[in-house]
Enzyme design. Sequence first.
Site, short mmCIF file in Angstrom:
data_model
loop_
_atom_site.label_atom_id
_atom_site.label_comp_id
_atom_site.label_asym_id
_atom_site.label_seq_id
_atom_site.Cartn_x
_atom_site.Cartn_y
_atom_site.Cartn_z
N HIS A 202 75.65 -16.40 110.38
CA HIS A 202 75.67 -15.17 109.58
C HIS A 202 74.35 -15.02 108.83
O HIS A 202 73.65 -15.99 108.55
CB HIS A 202 76.82 -15.20 108.56
CG HIS A 202 76.69 -16.27 107.51
ND1 HIS A 202 76.92 -17.62 107.77
CD2 HIS A 202 76.35 -16.21 106.19
CE1 HIS A 202 76.73 -18.32 106.67
NE2 HIS A 202 76.38 -17.50 105.70
N LEU A 203 74.02 -13.77 108.53
CA LEU A 203 72.91 -13.43 107.65
C LEU A 203 73.47 -12.68 106.45
O LEU A 203 74.56 -12.12 106.51
CB LEU A 203 71.87 -12.56 108.37
CG LEU A 203 70.94 -13.24 109.36
CD1 LEU A 203 71.65 -13.50 110.69
CD2 LEU A 203 69.70 -12.39 109.62
#
Length: 385
Positions: free
Chosen positions: A218-219
């Site tokens: 994830h970012l």
Amino acid sequence: MAIPHDSNEASYLLPPNEEAWGERGIPDFVYGLEELLAGGVQWPRIAAGLLGTLPLSRFDSAICSAWKQRMELGLFRYHLGELQTQTLPGAVGFVAQLNVERGVQRRRPQSIKSVKQSFDPEQFNFNKIRPGEILFRLHREPSLPGATQQEDILVMINVSPLEWGHVLLVPEPALALPQRLLPGALRAGIEAVLLSRHPGFRVGFNSLGGLASVNHLHLHGYYLAHRLPVEGAPSQPLDPGGLLHLLLAPPAPGFLFYTSSPGPDLEALVNRVCRATDYLTDHEIAHNLFVTRGAPPGKTSPSSALMGVRVILWARKSSFGIKEGEAFNVALCELAGHLPVKTSQDFSSLTEAAALALIQDCLLPPAQAEEVQAALVALVVREEQ
């Protein structure tokens, strides 16, 4: 920040029955090349608190309207009001914010012992969230240059938000990818910045050992209505072609990559950055990455025009878990100059010197930093040949 409105914003709002969200399907946010704004986005000559008067994009509207609704429905761990904010006196320009609730109520980090740790389905991951936490699926038009295979990027709320509009960009959660940066995820993060008209929308990545608390790829993306030091900090080229720069100014030296346009230049940057992060991961070196609109590389000042996108990569000491008793923990936003502070006492007493000392303590020792720099320069030079 004022909430923008869009004629299609209802598409991203949760129906009265949350389960119906999954039944009718997650809405798609489909974008094309014309919506990627490489230039023309600038900080206004007004106080930061008036940034809601900016003309915002369809992407901004989709995030902010849906995010606000989820906050009103109580899907977050706490209600985020306007955070007390100050710019610390000194040359750096640190933006400190008091966020007590995040320090107290955020989910405890997972047990992580390696930058290369495998995905563990038994631990919390983004396949276990409530349906209403998902805002929409970010989807590129097939005509856009880049990967031939389309990837689903789910945009979901961070239930323990740093700031307004704090979301997670999660590529194909069902694939159970560990927290190791991949080109499709980075491309989506950079293009999310280009989709926003707000100069303070930033995206970042924490590796395992770089304070990533969930080992599921994830970012982070969030709005911060303040300039940050890394937008225009000076740098020096490290390779003959000027593809890799060293960011010279505090808060911390980092590797600077830059693109001024979507298309082949952006694709080359994505691959270049991921080769660097692959090297760091394979050598068990923790790292943080920050994507922001900024000035071209070189000897620039904080007031320089935001002509393109800066991608800054920091190699750092591994740190597994949250350190108690410190004013803040050092990850992607702190290295960029944004300091979410945990307690009122620390917020009132924090100085630039103390902040720099905390950050410096997380950086690689000089000999290892030089070794990493030489390796990353060699990767870029090999690309240029």
